[in-house]
Design an enzyme around this catalytic site. Structure first.
Site, PDB file in Angstrom:
ATOM      1  N   GLU A   1       0.807  -1.221   0.000  1.00 55.97           N
ATOM      2  CA  GLU A   1       0.000   0.000   0.000  1.00 55.97           C
ATOM      3  C   GLU A   1       0.845   1.279   0.000  1.00 55.97           C
ATOM      4  O   GLU A   1       0.895   2.020   1.005  1.00 55.97           O
ATOM      5  CB  GLU A   1      -0.989  -0.023   1.176  1.00 55.97           C
ATOM      6  CG  GLU A   1      -1.923  -1.221   1.115  1.00 55.97           C
ATOM      7  CD  GLU A   1      -2.995  -1.240   2.197  1.00 55.97           C
ATOM      8  OE1 GLU A   1      -2.954  -0.396   3.114  1.00 55.97           O
ATOM      9  OE2 GLU A   1      -3.894  -2.099   2.126  1.00 55.97           O
TER      10      GLU A   1
ATOM     11  N   TYR B   1     -11.143  -2.684   0.095  1.00 57.51           N
ATOM     12  CA  TYR B   1     -12.049  -2.643   1.245  1.00 57.51           C
ATOM     13  C   TYR B   1     -13.362  -1.916   0.976  1.00 57.51           C
ATOM     14  O   TYR B   1     -14.406  -2.327   1.447  1.00 57.51           O
ATOM     15  CB  TYR B   1     -11.356  -1.988   2.443  1.00 57.51           C
ATOM     16  CG  TYR B   1     -10.272  -2.875   3.020  1.00 57.51           C
ATOM     17  CD1 TYR B   1     -10.571  -3.835   3.977  1.00 57.51           C
ATOM     18  CD2 TYR B   1      -8.964  -2.788   2.559  1.00 57.51           C
ATOM     19  CE1 TYR B   1      -9.595  -4.679   4.481  1.00 57.51           C
ATOM     20  CE2 TYR B   1      -7.974  -3.632   3.057  1.00 57.51           C
ATOM     21  CZ  TYR B   1      -8.297  -4.577   4.010  1.00 57.51           C
ATOM     22  OH  TYR B   1      -7.335  -5.424   4.493  1.00 57.51           O
TER      23      TYR B   1
HETATM   24  O1  IFM Z   1      -4.845  -3.650   8.811  1.00 57.70           O
HETATM   25  C1  IFM Z   1      -4.691  -3.001   7.578  1.00 57.70           C
HETATM   26  C2  IFM Z   1      -3.489  -3.552   6.852  1.00 57.70           C
HETATM   27  O2  IFM Z   1      -2.326  -3.430   7.599  1.00 57.70           O
HETATM   28  C3  IFM Z   1      -3.281  -2.838   5.548  1.00 57.70           C
HETATM   29  N1  IFM Z   1      -4.503  -2.808   4.767  1.00 57.70           N
HETATM   30  C4  IFM Z   1      -5.708  -2.401   5.426  1.00 57.70           C
HETATM   31  C5  IFM Z   1      -5.907  -3.191   6.712  1.00 57.70           C
HETATM   32  C6  IFM Z   1      -7.198  -2.762   7.407  1.00 57.70           C
HETATM   33  O3  IFM Z   1      -7.153  -1.407   7.738  1.00 57.70           O
END
Ligand code: IFM
Length: 445
Positions: free
Chosen positions: A166, A300
């Site tokens: 990310e 998400y």
């Molecule tokens: O927990 C995080 C993860 O570390 C990176 N992506 C999103 C998740 C949920 O917020």
């Protein structure tokens, strides 16, 4: 799930990351990371929670791998903590750190679970932060050194690698919004960090391939689907900007299209740009655009955006639709749309979803179980979106549920629970939730 068909060999996985689960921050020769420092700074995380103990996975990894085996997992995505390997960021290698991940990987392989190793999931050694952190080019070069060390040590056992998790969070969430470590609020620093995170991916990929021939490497982007609140030109322009900021800023250079011209113009006009001519050096864009072996992303939610005060500025519009404990809208259609876009516009293949999941706060009930029907429904809807995309021709090869177990959710501390295994953080007792049983069924079928 009865009617859903997934291709033969589809990779069914689950994911975690080092700082969120390992604990043992002072053990095994580990150095300090920016998240140790940030979480110990008053006011940075909810109730001052830290990852000092987290799920104590460093000591309990065998028990956790046994849970994965019980789940029938085909693949497990974990991250390597940079400060366990190079406590000072560069230079001296800490053999104890490498040994920990070797033991973990051996345990996985013995259970028939394929390891997918992420090299950077946000725990930068503080020595590198103090030398300038991600806004400094040297951090990307240090990442390549670190990637080469880990790939040389584990490359005989680990064939699948994710460089940076990310990059949007590494840069904007951490250096402009300031919600994540190191907690800066500085646009030019964030934009410089974004370039160096992408450059680190490109340089890291070279280093991994040199140290571990045959390795399969990708970055893992996070996408938020952007939908205009109305068809008005101003709202559509706000959505264009939002999509550019979260998605295209990273996707376009990786796909060989360079940084999006509209975003360079927007950031430039707002006075956000760092000295771009000095930051993007000759050859950088080619390094970033070198073909990866697969394409990984995390999904998400979406954001519905309307025009803000000035051209292209946006404000989020909250519709009366179902949301998760994080306040994120449940929007599986966004996953379907992104999959189609990656396939038809960006020609990415094969594609892996390296995170998808949901936080809900169900306790262990009196009957000893955790009844999380809402999580099952969330996962079912998102897998249905995957299945539709596959039926439409998208080369989706795998899905990693986030997260195997409840863990340290960054600035939210332990107040959010994404796991399909409940963790009692006082006793470290693990209790598989109903969604664990459901996902096991899905994998088995
Ligand atoms: O927990 C995080 C993860 O570390 C990176 N992506 C999103 C998740 C949920 O917020």
């Amino acid at each position: 799930m009865d009617t859903m068909m997934f291709p033969e060999g589809f990779v069914w996985g689950a994911a975690t990351s080092a700082y969120q689960i390992e604990g043992a921050v002072h053990e095994g020769g580990r150095g300090e990371s920016i998240w140790d420092r940030f979480s110990h700074t008053p006011g940075k995380t909810r109730d001052g929670h830290t990852g000092d103990v987290a799920c104590d996975h460093y000591h309990r990894y065998k028990e956790d791998v046994a849970l994965m085996a019980d789940l029938g997992l085909k693949a497990y995505r974990f991250s390597v903590a940079w400060p366990r390997i190079l406590p000072g960021g560069r230079g001296a290698v800490n053999q104890q750190g490498l040994d920990f991940y070797r033991r973990l990987v051996d345990e996985l392989l013995a259970r028939g679970i394929t390891p997918y190793a992420t090299l950077y999931h946000w725990d930068l050694p503080v020595a590198l932060e103090d030398a300038g952190g991600w806004p400094a080019r040297a951090t990307a070069e240090a990442f390549a050194e670190y990637a080469g060390v880990v790939a040389a040590a584990l490359g005989d056992r680990v064939k699948h690698w994710i460089t940076i998790n990310e990059p949007w969070c590494v840069s904007f969430l951490s250096h402009q919004i300031g919600e994540h470590a190191p907690g800066r609020q500085d646009w030019p620093a964030a934009i410089a960090a974004s370039h160096h995170a992408l450059l680190a991916h490109g340089l890291g990929m070279q280093a991994i391939r040199a140290a571990a021939p045959g390795a399969q490497v990708s970055v893992a982007l996070n996408f938020t689907a952007a939908v205009p609140a109305s068809e008005s030109p101003a709202d559509r322009d706000a959505a264009r900007h939002y999509d550019g900021h979260f998605n295209r800023w990273f996707l376009d250079p990786l796909a060989g299209h360079g940084y999006p011209a509209d975003m360079l113009a927007d950031y430039g006009e707002a006075g956000y740009m760092p000295d771009w001519g000095a930051i993007v050096q000759p050859g950088d864009l080619a390094t970033i655009a070198a073909p990866a072996d697969f394409f990984a992303f995390n999904y998400y939610t979406r954001e519905v955006v309307a025009a803000g005060q000035r051209p292209w500025q946006y404000r989020a519009v909250r519709l009366d639709t179902p949301r998760t404990e994080m306040g994120w809208e449940i929007y599986p259609e966004g996953l379907y749309n992104i999959l189609l876009r990656l396939h038809s516009h960006y020609r990415m293949r094969p594609i892996y979803i390296t995170e998808n999941g949901v936080s809900y706060l169900h306790p262990v009930s009196e009957d000893g179980h955790v009844h999380d029907q809402d999580r099952i429904e969330f996962l079912r809807l998102h897998l249905a979106a995957c299945q539709r995309a596959i039926a439409a021709g998208v080369p989706l090869a795998g899905y990693f549920q986030w997260s195997l177990m409840d863990n340290f959710e960054w600035a939210h501390g332990y107040h959010q629970r994404f796991g399909i295994v409940h963790v009692d953080f006082d006793t470290q007792r693990r209790t598989p939730k109903d969604s664990f049983g459901w996902y096991r069924e899905v994998i088995a079928r």
